[in-house]
Design a protein around this motif. Structure first.
Motif, mmCIF file in Angstrom:
data_model
loop_
_atom_site.group_PDB
_atom_site.id
_atom_site.type_symbol
_atom_site.label_atom_id
_atom_site.label_comp_id
_atom_site.label_asym_id
_atom_site.label_seq_id
_atom_site.Cartn_x
_atom_site.Cartn_y
_atom_site.Cartn_z
ATOM 1 N N ARG A 138 0.811 -1.217 0.000
ATOM 2 C CA ARG A 138 0.000 0.000 0.000
ATOM 3 C C ARG A 138 0.843 1.264 0.000
ATOM 4 N NH1 ARG A 138 -5.308 -1.047 3.824
ATOM 5 N NH2 ARG A 138 -5.499 -3.303 3.501
ATOM 6 N N SER A 139 2.126 1.145 -0.301
ATOM 7 C CA SER A 139 3.047 2.280 -0.184
ATOM 8 C C SER A 139 3.334 2.975 -1.503
ATOM 9 C CB SER A 139 4.367 1.818 0.455
ATOM 10 O OG SER A 139 4.153 1.337 1.753
ATOM 11 N N LEU B 121 -5.205 -0.694 -2.294
ATOM 12 C CA LEU B 121 -4.353 -0.413 -3.452
ATOM 13 C C LEU B 121 -3.437 0.781 -3.225
ATOM 14 C CD1 LEU B 121 -6.790 -1.047 -6.449
ATOM 15 C CD2 LEU B 121 -5.105 -2.587 -5.435
ATOM 16 N N GLY B 122 -3.432 1.322 -2.022
ATOM 17 C CA GLY B 122 -2.566 2.457 -1.709
ATOM 18 C C GLY B 122 -3.180 3.804 -1.991
ATOM 19 N N LEU B 123 -4.444 3.844 -2.433
ATOM 20 C CA LEU B 123 -5.095 5.124 -2.695
ATOM 21 C C LEU B 123 -5.491 5.788 -1.382
ATOM 22 C CD1 LEU B 123 -5.218 3.742 -5.477
ATOM 23 C CD2 LEU B 123 -7.469 4.811 -5.811
ATOM 24 N N THR C 130 -1.372 20.500 -6.985
ATOM 25 C CA THR C 130 -1.440 19.388 -6.034
ATOM 26 C C THR C 130 -2.019 18.151 -6.697
ATOM 27 O OG1 THR C 130 -1.704 20.930 -4.196
ATOM 28 C CG2 THR C 130 -2.331 18.639 -3.808
ATOM 29 N N VAL C 131 -3.125 18.325 -7.411
ATOM 30 C CA VAL C 131 -3.749 17.192 -8.088
ATOM 31 C C VAL C 131 -2.826 16.628 -9.155
ATOM 32 C CG1 VAL C 131 -5.694 16.477 -9.533
ATOM 33 C CG2 VAL C 131 -6.077 18.027 -7.614
ATOM 34 N N GLU C 132 -2.159 17.528 -9.897
ATOM 35 C CA GLU C 132 -1.339 17.096 -11.032
ATOM 36 C C GLU C 132 -0.054 16.417 -10.594
ATOM 37 O OE1 GLU C 132 -0.102 18.868 -15.410
ATOM 38 O OE2 GLU C 132 -0.518 20.245 -13.754
ATOM 39 N N THR C 133 0.535 16.849 -9.483
ATOM 40 C CA THR C 133 1.834 16.314 -9.076
ATOM 41 C C THR C 133 1.750 15.266 -7.975
ATOM 42 O OG1 THR C 133 2.161 18.113 -7.469
ATOM 43 C CG2 THR C 133 2.993 18.466 -9.692
ATOM 44 N N VAL C 134 0.671 15.281 -7.170
ATOM 45 C CA VAL C 134 0.565 14.357 -6.048
ATOM 46 C C VAL C 134 -0.317 13.164 -6.393
ATOM 47 C CG1 VAL C 134 -0.170 14.083 -3.652
ATOM 48 C CG2 VAL C 134 0.968 16.189 -4.365
ATOM 49 N N ALA C 135 -1.515 13.438 -6.885
ATOM 50 C CA ALA C 135 -2.473 12.351 -7.113
ATOM 51 C C ALA C 135 -2.369 11.745 -8.502
ATOM 52 C CB ALA C 135 -3.896 12.862 -6.864
ATOM 53 N N GLU C 136 -2.291 12.587 -9.510
ATOM 54 C CA GLU C 136 -2.407 12.083 -10.878
ATOM 55 C C GLU C 136 -1.327 11.084 -11.296
ATOM 56 O OE1 GLU C 136 -3.634 14.123 -15.014
ATOM 57 O OE2 GLU C 136 -1.622 14.627 -14.327
ATOM 58 N N PRO C 137 -0.035 11.297 -10.995
ATOM 59 C CA PRO C 137 0.972 10.338 -11.470
ATOM 60 C C PRO C 137 0.689 8.902 -11.062
ATOM 61 C CG PRO C 137 2.043 12.326 -10.679
ATOM 62 C CD PRO C 137 0.600 12.445 -10.315
ATOM 63 N N TYR C 138 0.302 8.698 -9.801
ATOM 64 C CA TYR C 138 0.033 7.332 -9.344
ATOM 65 C C TYR C 138 -1.246 6.784 -9.973
ATOM 66 C CZ TYR C 138 -0.553 3.353 -6.207
ATOM 67 O OH TYR C 138 -0.699 2.077 -5.706
ATOM 68 N N LEU C 139 -2.273 7.618 -10.102
ATOM 69 C CA LEU C 139 -3.520 7.170 -10.700
ATOM 70 C C LEU C 139 -3.341 6.805 -12.172
ATOM 71 C CD1 LEU C 139 -6.012 9.721 -9.078
ATOM 72 C CD2 LEU C 139 -5.654 7.318 -8.462
ATOM 73 N N VAL C 140 -2.519 7.559 -12.865
ATOM 74 C CA VAL C 140 -2.233 7.237 -14.275
ATOM 75 C C VAL C 140 -1.414 5.957 -14.353
ATOM 76 C CG1 VAL C 140 -1.008 7.995 -16.351
ATOM 77 C CG2 VAL C 140 -2.427 9.616 -15.099
#
Length: 371
Positions: free
Chosen positions: A230-231, A274-276, A311-321
């Motif tokens: 989960r990391s 899933l680490g989300l 924040t959304v583009e650099t923190v959340a989006e890379p992992y989600l993509v």
């Protein structure tokens, strides 16, 4: 002011902090000291990143054999993968001191000149977030890296005089999360470039087992595997989650980090299987429920979740993509079938993204980068 916090100011910050940050300075310093204590000190102890580690070992061993400073080193990759740790290891392997600063702290050529002029022979200069350095300082750094000298301008206007200042040989270790923003002349002056990718769960398990030993945490192997899974492939996140699970086990459990304590702690801190985390799920929820799966622009998506676009583009989006939850298209971000499934929703008919509109996630945090 605590010692750790003061050293952080000296090593790379401008000292311009909000009062709220000053109030919790001791807590931040404690976290930084814990993270520093968990860092490996030698390449042989550095887990994962086998290719980069072997390449860097060759560069350093060859330089030590010649009795010369190694080529300048550029480390790129997403946050939390070990760029700062590797910079410290470079200095340790060379048995030389290290000077630490950052790109945002160097806003004038004079700032860089002051740092460079105080370097000793063979010293390692670590420039974190080097892509954020001011342009005037970048141009001075070109000459310093290539010819080991800087030109100090004395006076103004027609009477200005450039005085060359010779520098002893030194090694620049630059770290960046966005290598594409580095100017080509600066990037070309690095003799070795290493790109750090996300870690496999088995490598994270080794890191967590080592960290548990250093923190004197009694942890089950099965619990270690749950935390590693989960990391998000990131050691910094893995170590942080381990400390939070340790806290839960100490307060609510028996003190032992087992699977039950791990699952309860991660549920408390909104980290799913899933680490989300909360932000990740908020982005997916807004994309699916409010915008019918998209596509939608990143700015609109950020407003919907109450965060800044960066924040959304650099923190959340890379992992989600990377995990296949979001698809980047020319018209914006769209939810994949996996995103709908993860939220327990059924994708409405006609929400699929035609292959011609899909784009591969070949950004700094994607798997399509080459070392």
């Amino acid at each position: 002011m605590s010692k750790g916090y003061a050293s952080e100011v000296r090593e790379g910050d401008s000292g311009d902090f909000e009062s709220s940050r000053v109030l919790d300075a001791r807590g931040e310093a404690d976290e930084q000291q814990v993270e520093a204590a968990l860092r490996p000190k030698r390449l042989a102890d550095f887990p994962g990143q086998t290719r980069v580690r072997d390449q860097l070992d060759l560069v350093l061993q060859a330089a030590k054999g010649r009795g010369a400073a190694p080529d300048h080193i550029l480390l790129s990759g997403p946050p939390g993968l070990g760029k700062t740790t590797l910079a410290m290891i470079v200095a340790a392997e060379l048995e030389r001191p290290i000077r630490v600063t950052s790109g945002p702290a160097i806003q004038h050529a004079g700032d860089l000149a002051a740092v460079l002029s105080s370097l000793d022979e063979g010293e390692v200069l670590f420039l974190d977030e080097i892509h954020r350095m001011a342009r005037a300082a970048e141009e001075m750094l070109y000459l310093a890296m290539e010819d080991f000298r800087v030109d100090v301008i004395v006076g103004k206007g027609a009477g200005a005089t450039a005085i060359p200042l010779e520098l002893p040989p030194f090694t620049v270790v630059g770290a960046t999360t966005r290598s594409g923003l580095l100017p080509a002349p600066l990037r070309d002056r690095f003799g070795f470039t290493g790109h750090l990718d996300f870690y496999a769960p088995e490598d994270l398990a080794l890191i967590l087992a080592r960290s548990a030993g250093l923190l004197k945490v009694d942890a089950d192997a099965a619990a270690i595997e749950v935390i590693a899974g989960r990391s998000r492939g990131t050691p910094r996140i893995a170590n942080r989650l381990l400390r939070r699970v340790r806290d839960w086990a100490q307060v609510h459990g028996s003190g032992r980090v087992d699977v039950a304590a791990t699952q309860a702690a991660l549920e408390l801190f909104d980290v799913d299987e899933l680490g989300l985390d909360r932000l990740d799920r908020a982005v997916l929820d807004a994309l699916c429920r409010r915008y019918a799966g998209g596509p939608v622009g990143i700015a609109t998506l950020a407003v919907a979740v109450g965060e800044e676009s960066d924040t959304v583009e650099t923190v959340a989006e890379p992992y989600l993509v990377r995990q296949g939850f979001i698809i980047r298209t020319p018209r914006g971000r769209a939810a994949s079938p996996l995103a709908w499934s993860h939220l327990g929703l059924t994708a409405p008919a006609g929400t699929g993204i035609p292959p011609a509109q899909q784009t591969l996630p070949l950004d700094d945090s994607g798997p399509g980068r080459f070392a």
